[in-house]
Write a protein that holds these residues in place. Structure first.
Motif, PDB file in Angstrom:
ATOM      1  N   LYS A   1       2.631   1.756  -3.403  1.00  0.00           N
ATOM      2  CA  LYS A   1       1.704   2.291  -4.400  1.00  0.00           C
ATOM      3  C   LYS A   1       1.480   3.791  -4.177  1.00  0.00           C
ATOM      4  N   LYS A   2       1.314   4.198  -2.929  1.00  0.00           N
ATOM      5  CA  LYS A   2       1.144   5.621  -2.611  1.00  0.00           C
ATOM      6  C   LYS A   2       2.374   6.430  -3.001  1.00  0.00           C
TER       7      LYS A   2
ATOM      8  N   THR B   1       0.833  -1.203   0.000  1.00  0.00           N
ATOM      9  CA  THR B   1       0.000   0.000   0.000  1.00  0.00           C
ATOM     10  C   THR B   1       0.872   1.258   0.000  1.00  0.00           C
TER      11      THR B   1
END
Length: 152
Positions: A61-62, A58
């Motif tokens: 991806k950010k 996560t």
């Protein structure tokens, strides 16, 4: 999986302050967030820590990383998607994580390869990221933290 620790907020607040300071020190080291997330992901894969694998993917991806790189990090030696510097960092992460009986650990060759790509501050940040990830992996595996949940 059900978390064994029902209320994490009752823990000593000094622990949370110390962890926040470690995160600040890592960020101050100047290492790209995508690389820190890759290192976190690889260490967490080795330790089979599902909440940290989830958090690392996560976070990556950010930070702008791609699915292609995230899906291949477990096979980074064979995959063409990583720079020499990233390969050095991933090698360090694996060697520092796999400290079982008889393992070589971080060899001089690995140390020299990382040293060729990173400043002393960046090297320190990578080492802290690896250590902190191993710390969280062990806690999460002990308390059976499920993936997708967040610590508060």
């Amino acid at each position: 999986m059900e978390n064994r620790l029902k209320n994490k907020n009752t823990n000593n607040p000094d622990v949370w302050t110390a962890i926040q300071h470690l995160h600040k020190a890592i960020a101050a080291g100047g290492v790209d967030q995508k690389l820190l997330a890759l290192v976190h992901l690889r260490v967490s894969q080795i330790n089979s820590c599902s909440p940290c694998v989830h958090a690392a993917a996560t976070g990556a991806k950010k930070a702008g990383d791609t699915d292609e790189r995230l899906h291949n990090v477990a096979a980074w030696r064979e995959a063409p998607f990583y720079t020499d510097a990233e390969r050095a960092a991933l090698s360090l992460a694996e060697a520092a994580t796999r400290l079982q009986d008889g393992a070589d650990g971080v060899t001089d060759e690995i140390w020299e390869e990382v040293d060729a790509h990173f400043t002393e501050e960046e090297f320190g940040a990578l080492n802290l990221e690896i250590a902190l990830t191993n710390f969280f992996n062990r806690i999460n595996r002990t308390i059976k933290e499920p993936a997708g949940r967040t610590w508060s």
